[in-house]
Structures are given as C-alpha cells and as structure tokens.
Design a protein around this motif. Sequence first.
Motif, PDB file in Angstrom:
ATOM      1  N   THR A 216       0.814  -1.218   0.000  1.00 59.26           N
ATOM      2  CA  THR A 216       0.000   0.000   0.000  1.00 59.26           C
ATOM      3  C   THR A 216       0.851   1.274   0.000  1.00 59.26           C
ATOM      4  O   THR A 216       1.840   1.371   0.722  1.00 59.26           O
ATOM      5  N   PRO A 217       0.435   2.259  -0.788  1.00 58.95           N
ATOM      6  CA  PRO A 217       1.157   3.538  -0.781  1.00 58.95           C
ATOM      7  C   PRO A 217       1.076   4.226   0.579  1.00 58.95           C
ATOM      8  O   PRO A 217       1.893   5.078   0.893  1.00 58.95           O
ATOM      9  N   ARG A 218       0.071   3.842   1.359  1.00 59.01           N
ATOM     10  CA  ARG A 218      -0.080   4.492   2.660  1.00 59.01           C
ATOM     11  C   ARG A 218       1.123   4.258   3.570  1.00 59.01           C
ATOM     12  O   ARG A 218       1.380   5.043   4.457  1.00 59.01           O
TER      13      ARG A 218
ATOM     14  N   GLU B  11       4.839   4.553   0.060  1.00 61.53           N
ATOM     15  CA  GLU B  11       5.063   5.578  -0.958  1.00 61.53           C
ATOM     16  C   GLU B  11       6.240   6.505  -0.622  1.00 61.53           C
ATOM     17  O   GLU B  11       7.057   6.799  -1.494  1.00 61.53           O
TER      18      GLU B  11
END
Lengths: 1036, 257
Positions: A544-546, A549
């Motif tokens: 996840t980019p959460r 990223e």
Amino acid sequence: MAHTQERAAEHAHETLAQRALRPRDDNCGDVMVVGGGISGIQAALDLANTGFKVYLVEKTPTIGGKMSQLDKTFPTNDCSMCIESPKFIECDRQPNIEIMTYTEVAAVEGSAGNFKVTLNKKPRYIDEDKCTGCTVCVEYCPVKIPDPFNQNLSLNKAVHIYFSQAVPLVTYIDDSCLYLKDKTCSICQGVCENDAINFNQTPEKVEVKVGAIVLSPGYETFDPRVRGDYGYGTYQNVVTSMDFERLLCATGPHEGHILRPSDKKHPHKIAWIHCVGSRQVTPGGNSYCSAVCCSYTQKQVILAKDHVPDLQAKIFHNDIRSYGKDFERFYQRAEKLPGVEFIRSYVSIGREMPDSKNVTIRYSTPDQGVKEEEFELVVLSVGLNPPADAREFSRIFGVELGPQGFCKTNPVNPIETSRPGIFISGAFQGPRDIPESVVSASAAGALSGHLLRSRRGRLTQERIYPEEKNVTEEEAKVGVFVCRCGANIGRVVDVPALVEYSRTLGNVVHAEESLFACATNTAQAISNTIRDKGLNRVVVAACTPRTHEPLFRDTLREAGINQYFFDMANIREHCSWVHSKEQADATKKAKDIVRMSVARASMLEPLSEFSLPVNKAALVVGGGVAGMISALTLAEQGFQTYLVEKASDLGGMARRMHYTLEGLDVQAYLNDLKKRAYRHQLVRVITDATITDVEGYVGNFVTTVKSKRGVQQIKHGAAIIATGAEEYKPSEYLYGQDPRVMTQLELEEGIVKRDERLLNSQSLVMIQCVGCRQEDRNYCSRICCSGAMKNALKLKSVNKEMDIYVLFRDMRTYGFSEDYYREASSRDVKFIRFEPHDKPLVEAVEEGGRRFLRVTVTDPVLGKKLAIDADSVALSAAVVPSRGSEDTARLFKVPLSPDGFFQEAHVKLRPVDFAAEGVYLCGTAQYPKHLSETISQAYGAAGRALTLLSHDTVVASGSVCEVDESICVSCGACISSCTYGAIGFHDTPRGKKAVINPVLCKGDGLCNAKCPTGAVYLKHYTDEEVFGQIDAALAG
Amino acid sequence: MNMVVATEFKPTIVGFLCNWCCYGGADLCGVSRFQYPPYLRVIRLMCSGRVDLSFIFRAFAKGADGVFIGGCHLNDCHYDPEGNYDALGNTLMAKRILEHVGVNPERLRLEWISAGEGVRFADTMIEFSAKVKSLGPLGTSEDTAVADLASRLDAATQLVPYIKLVERERLRVPVRTEEGYRNFFGSEEFTELFNGLILDKLVMSRIMGFLRKQPVPAVEIAGSLDLDPSEVARHLHELTEHGLIKFDAGEHLVAAV
C-alpha cells in the motif's frame, strides 16, 4: 553477470560519494545508541530527526535485531520485514546517523553530557567501502555453515550477507573460514573484482565522544536446552517458536514451506507448548511472564493454518494473556479456526517415536484425565531472557541490573538507568512487545534530547539529493518493478506473468521482479535502473502507498527524477491478501491494477513541494499523568506548551490511585508532578476547559478553548491527545445496590482511608473482568489482574487473617507482575477460575443474625458449585474510553478504534502517532495501561512531537490545486467549497479570476469537483489522470 | 466432444476510495486477510468529494458493471469542508441521472468505511459484488445495448458543467445531515427541479449527440433514441429556435454546433 557487477560497482562508487557528504567523522557525536534492533533504530531516527548526530552501534553484522527474524507481527499479521526494512533504509540514508555494525562497546568513561566510549570493531575481513554486495564470493566459498539468521535450520557460506535486506549490505567472513583457520583457501579473494576481501583486518579500537547513551540491546530467547525436559536438541521435531518463525517465513530455510526437521515433510499435526522458560520457579526457568508468547503463538497458529489448511493444532497453555489492544479478538480468531484446539493443561514431553520421529506429549483434561498424544511437530513457545551478556554489559556501562537480570529502571521513569546520561529502550527494560519498544525508543530520544538540548543542531546536516533531471520534454518511459514480498504476493499472483504482461503495456520500457522491493539493495537497484535505463516514470507493484510511498518517492529523488513521477500499484493488501484462494483471478486483477497504474504514471506531472512554517508551541489535551509529563518534557526543552484540562485540577485518574504494585506512593509522585506543571514557565495550564474548535493543520493549528478565563484561541504546531480513560460503573453483582460491593478503585480508597468495616472483613471476594471481555466490550482492560494483586497483597499486609478469593477467567499478570501473583498465592489468596458463560452470582444474605454477601461460583477443579460468604466484594471493573473522546476525535480529525479508544497510525511502528500529521497520542486514551507504561508513552509522544517542533519548517505536499485562468468563469463555486480559505479572486486584465494560495490548500480537490469548466484542478489527481485510470481499469 | 460451458460472469467494479478512511479500511482488510471477490478496481483519491459526476458516467460508459464510492463516515471526513457530504450529494444526483439514461442505479453504491473497519470493507465488497452479479453485465438488467448506454452517458457527461452550475444555484441541500440529503433528493421538490432543470437538458443533449454523429430525418429521432415523439418535437423546436440544429439540403436534421 558482468552487467550486474558493473552496476553494483557504480553503486559502491555512489555510496562513497554519499559518505563524503556526511559530516566529517571526527569521532564526536551527540548520542550513541547501543543495539540496532527496532528500538535502537527508532531511537536513532528520532534523535537524528531532532538535530542530533547519532552513532548506532550493533554487535551483529547488520541492524534489524529480532524483529527482522519474525515472519509476521501480531495482532495484524503485518509482514515484519516489510514494515521494518524501510526503517533500515531511512537510517542508511539519514546523514546524521553513523551505523557501526559488528562493533561492541568495550568501555565507557565520563559522565552525562560528556562520555568517551571505546568501541571494539570486529574484523569482517571485508572492506566495507569496496564490497558491492554482489555475493560472487558467497557463490564460490566452499565452506558451508549453519545460518544464524535462520536459527541454524539451513546452511549458508563462511562468507555471506547476514540477510538480504541487511544494512550495510556487505558480506562478512565467519570464523569457520578456511583461510582464517589454516590459510588453506582464498578463493573469495580471487573472485572478488573489487578487492574487497581483506584478511589482514584486525580488531580495531575506536574512541567516540558522545553526550548521552541509549541502551537498546534487546533480549535473548530462552534456550530450552537449559532444562533438559523439553527434548529440544535431542528430538529433531521439537523446535522453538523462533525456529518456527523462520520456518514460516518466505526468506526462511524452506522458502516459507513449513517442513519439519526430521524428514522435510509438511507436518499436519502440530502442538504448541506455552510458557517454556517463563512462569517457572524451577531451576533454569524464569519466574516472570514473558508477555509476548500468548499472542505470538496465536499468530503462528493462524499463519500455520493458512499454510497447511488441514492442519490439526493443539495449543497447551496456562492463562491466555491477551492483554493488549486488539489481542482479545486475535485470540478469538485463532481459537475459532477449524482443527485448532486450545487446551489448558500442564504438559510434559513424552518420547520420540523411533520410525516416524513424531513426538508424544502427555497432558490432562478435566473430562478425559491424563492422555498421551503423538504430534508431527512440537513448537516450544519460548520466553524472553535478558541479553546473554547482560552482566558484562552492566559492568561496562555502569548500570545496575534488576533481580530478573534485565536493566534496573526507575519506576517513575522507566527510561532512566541508574547512571545519569544513560537511557534505556526496548526489551532490556523487561519483556515487552514491538510497539512498547518503539514507544520507549521515542521516549529515550526525548530524554536524551533534554539532556543535550543546548547542543541541538550543532553537528547535524541536511540530506543532499542529486539535481533533478528535467524530463518534461521526453516521452513517458515507465519502469515497472513488481515485488514478490517474499511469498505474500508471489504465492498468489503469478509474478513472472505479471512482469511479462507489464512489458506489453504502452510506455513501459522496463519491467522486473524482486523478492522485496523495499529491501535496501532493491531500492538502490531501482535507483540505478532509473538512471541506467533513462526511466522517467516509475510504477512499483507491491503493497500500500499508505506505508511505502514515501520510501519509493525518496528512491526517485536519489535517482535524480521528480518524486511525483511515481505510482504504487497495490497488489498485496488489495489483491494477493484478499484473494488468496483465487490465484488466476488475483493474477488478472494484478494485471489490471498495474495497467491502471501505468496509465496513471504516464500522465503524471512533476511537482515541487514547499515549506510551511512550524509554530513552536504545543497543545496537550488532558491534564493527567500522561498529559503533564508530555507537556513538561516539551516545556523543559524550551517549547511553549498549553495544557488543557476539563476538570478544575490536574491529575486525572491518578488522583484516585495511592500505591502501585511495586510500592510507589502515587499521591506524592502526583503532587510533585502537578507542582512542576503548574510552576513551569513554559507550561500554561488551563483548567475547567473545553475545546470548541480546532482549525489548521500540521505546524499551524488554531484551537479555541473555553474556560473560566473566557474564550481563547491558541496557536500551536503540534497537539498531544492524552484524554485518559475511566472506570466502568458496573451494573452487575449488586453494585450500586449494596454498599459492600465496590470497584477496585473504591477498595483502594477504602484501604487508604482505613475503612474499619472493610479492613475487618473476614472474607473478601474479588471478581475479575467485570464489564469487559464480553460482547459489548470485547477487549481486556489490561490493568485489573495486577490491580487485584496489588490490593489483595495490601489487604493481607493489613489483615493477614482475611480470606481473599479472586474469581478470574485468566490471570493476566504479564511481565514482572507475575511475581506478585505468585506472592499472593503463597500468602494464601485463593484463586478460582470461572467460565464466561457461568459467571459468579452475588446475593445479599442474612443468616443466623449475620448479614453477608453470598458469592456462588463453579469450581472447575472440583466441578461443583462453591458458595463463599463474603463481607465485601470488589469488582475489577473495565477501563472504558473517557467521555468526550468522540468530540475530541472529531475536532482533531483523528480516528477511534471500534472499542472507542484512539486509533494510532500504525499498531506496531507508529504507536503514538496519528495518521493525521502533527497530532500525537499517549496514555490510557490509546488503551488501558499501567502508570509506568503511561509515563513511558508520554515521554514517547513528546519525543515524537519534538521531531516536528525542532524544525522551523515542515514540507507540504506538491499535490495542491491550481487555476487555469483562461477558462475560469469567475463563478466562485470553488471559493465557497473551500473552508480552508485557500481560494480567492484576484484582478487580471481579463477580469476577476480565482487564485489559489498553495500554503493553505490541503489537496482534497473538492473545488476541482465543483468547478463547472475544469479551470480549477488538483495536481496529481487531475480529471485526465483519473479518466486514464478508469479507462485502463475497463480496458482488460 | 464439444461442450459449451457457460462462463461465469465476473463483473468489473470501479472503486473510488478516499485515502484516509476507505482506502485504509481496504488495507486493513488485506492485512487481516478477510477475503472478498476479486472484482474491484481501486482508484485512490484523497477525498470522496473529489469524485466528479463525470468519473461515474465515464466508468459506466466504458462498460463498468458497478461503481463503488467509499468515504469517511459523515462528520469524520479528514478534511474540514467535509467532502463526504459532497460525495453523498453527487451519488444521489448520479443515481437519478443514471435512472434516466437507463443504467440501473443500483449499480452505483456509496459507503462510509473507516480505516478501522477492515471487516466491513470485506462485507461490503461481498454484498455489492453479489448485487452486481445478480444484475448481470451492464446492459442486461437494463435491457439496452452497452453502446446505447454509452452514448446516453456521453450526453450526460456533456451536461456535467451545466449540472454543477444548476446545483449551486438551485439545488442547495438545506440540511447537512445524511437524512437531510436523502430527504432532499427524495423530495417532490427535487424531482420537479430535476425534471425542469436537468432532465430536459439531458434529452436535448442526447438529441444533439445523436445528430452530431450523422444527419437524421426528424421522424426517426424518437424511435432511434427510444423517446416519446411529442417530447422530441418539443425539444427539436427549442433547439431550432436556439439555432443549435438545422435542416440540411436533404431534409435531414444536423447539429449546427
């Protein structure tokens, strides 16, 4: 091969260049962190981010510690390496951290503020600056040795890299090397193209000056060989839980296949034995509870069941201690799995079957008596020991050890050791889990920062990135990097097919896979590939980019391209983990996700970030112990702090506490703390206060506080939520109807006030788990079992004739509190276990002229009802979220968990942060906890707030709105949609046009959705970019 | 032996998830390993209020069998202007328009899911997937060819700037609660305004779109667009008045702009 080496060589070159940019190493720093596990890493990062130069010293060849060996972490089953390794990279890239691995401390001289530390750097026989981590030497090395990282369950070479994400990513040579033994082999020297092998290395003494020291040496797992009775080391199919972690792991001895040692076959019947080496007073064992084993065992059961669906599992346990946030649900999840049976029984290992090598276990159940059963594999849930060299360690550092062999700490400041200037974090304080280790690391950061406040920023320097390449004129050249995430993605999604597919997509000029895209070497390799292949857009198909990223954006910056040319395709949380049984469909979905990501990436524009000023004041909500400590910690380091309390006095729940299990006089401590808070020049205490409004954002909040002094608006850069919790008012067991029934807090008050009726009770019954561990409050309140022990022992010391009964479900006196449970038991406090479906019954009875409370409970040992005639009944009432939590959550825009406590940003690694930047969390507002835990967390939250407040500016996202004036029709729709006031009109030659102040824009893009002509657009999420994704989603 | 195996219908659902709540809920769902059918294709936006009507129409026009919008619970929006109320208004408006262009409004779903509600995310996906599956591929429950739906959706998309203006001028929701929104969009007042302000324009937009493709004799329009002939006549009159359409030499109607 040649190409890889070339690239690797180039990388080595860069590392050297990067090194040259680091501060001149004159062996002088601010803080030395000793121990490079997760706690040490966090302490180092926090300190480096608040303006201190840190030496991070680790005795093994890499940082990472025990966490790096774990497969997953409870209670979320997050992949351990995946969440920890980005921190390795952060340390490696942080110019103010000097990592010194394979190094031990030999001597410490001086005092707080001025230590001289002598380090012993062991020879790696590798020139770290020359080694590229290419591992050619490993291939050629003829000597195979058991791999310590894999718990000796597989083989590695005498020269090898400790594990594939290691930092630094260089090899080391083990003592088993033939050259080191008798100079009979030097193949590695011949094959190393960089001349990195250096057999002439000798131990090196280095002297370093620092102002403070943080000890984070961690723990050892209990060695069951010490007690011969578990068959470990003699029966092949008896393994420890740490061995099993490695067996579960994709980077483990069998690539994540659970194969038992004797025949390398899948076991279908596994037993786990709890409390191995813990809660034992027999020789060789530890008297305390190791605090983490119940939950990690449940994790292993859940994961093993996932690996082997038809698995039969039996877990032999004592009490189940699921006392942490969400642990109770985690236990329920494990318990409900088909084929999984939790059995409360003492066990002994029987024998090894000669042919099958199966192992028998003897145990007993109330219905069936003693049984002997055969298992294909037995896992020992081993406890936590102090570090093996704790004694030597304590001598070198001049810090005292406690009776359990862990570091002795100050009960009102668990971060302090007996030597000023030396702080402690992590499991060397005593057995604890990862979030507690992380919290104490931030706390140690805060305390070191306090000691060294006058020298903040003197030795540190900013990170320097290569100049950004202008690629706006180029066509999009997308590189796709697909992560296997060990087996997390690779086991479900057909990764080679996905890579192959990616190559067919428009604009894609490069695609490749990696085992862990977030590993240090992979991140560096991606950076190199971007440069080598001239990529100008990057897609990482991973998690996840959460969470990841920021790491990959940084990788783009390292490669000299704009960090917004990046998109993350989430094929783990949104694909492999949720479609694990549908491999073909999951692969198809992963292809769709990558296609969408590539379409988006191709359209992305370069953006620049800008700096926002940081208001150096902090606002602390809640004036209990947690709030006061965090406020004082900030104030003492020179930051104006506003301490807002809804009651008319500071103190919170602690006002109702008088003593702790360890014997602390809570009121004396509290009064001192209150005095300090009220008196400190930089702490502005506002009592009788209500917060009515919170505006702004990280670094620039404006909070409206209403109090007797009127309404005031407070400007602050950070906020700490410390609103505490409350005691549940029971409706059960005649509480409120009969004055002889009271809560534990009321009992404590009665004891302190010397309530005669109470103290002269002949018989007193305590009932545990009142109002929690049930459907409407499905959590354990954590503090009540030790709380009951505290009061029981106190009562016994006042009136030793009193009969005290504790009716419990599981005694959860975790950690060192176990000793008090044992003490209570030895002082004749009687413990009776009850089942949740058969709760005790309390009745007011008058018989023979005597009035008493009759408590009826089923005794599980005797199997029949037992009636206890008691003079008093004490209820261990649940800890419940404080009233007003919902308002606070809404005002600060932070979430609550399903149980109503505040929800931190990440259960494991961001335990006192909120996802919303600039807002932090501590104390029982987060979850019930003991006073010392609250204190530790309060220092931790302050430490985290310091990482913000110690900076003059904070970087704001480049993803903000902008106006294309040529199509703006001046309708004002955007202006009315933006309550941040970021949009206004300005005069242009062609009339009034909307204009955006990027500093105030928060990037929600509502104005974009309101604008009828598309004149206002949100950068990084433009209509075209979204349309591109929609079209790509449906182009499959 | 030749056997015809009916292939199982596997819908495509385009999901717009806000970063702070629903995307986090979907992440937590993954971390917790809760399983749901593999039909969702996620587009991450910072706020559910960023979802434009045209995003929804675009997704259906390109053949999405369902569209999902996930935001924070009302009053829990990460952003001060509370974009999730906008998402609610947009969704209710979109449903009304979808109904008129012939797309089953049940194919569009809005849910509030917090970052802590992993289970609820899975449950919602299981439920919505089953719903979309039961409706069949886009066009089946509508009994209309996807190409026809697409051209009607294009017409609706053409109208989005106008709708935005009208919404702001005439269709303000009086009460900022979920109930307030639902009452307003379900009210007769709204229906009247919708019919008067938007529906006519929608039909005209469809006629314009149709005529832009090729010149058509006036009598064929109603049949081709499946509209009431008298309604078409009324619109043709108005469009001619405004000079938006005209007759060509062959007595066919053509779009003038």
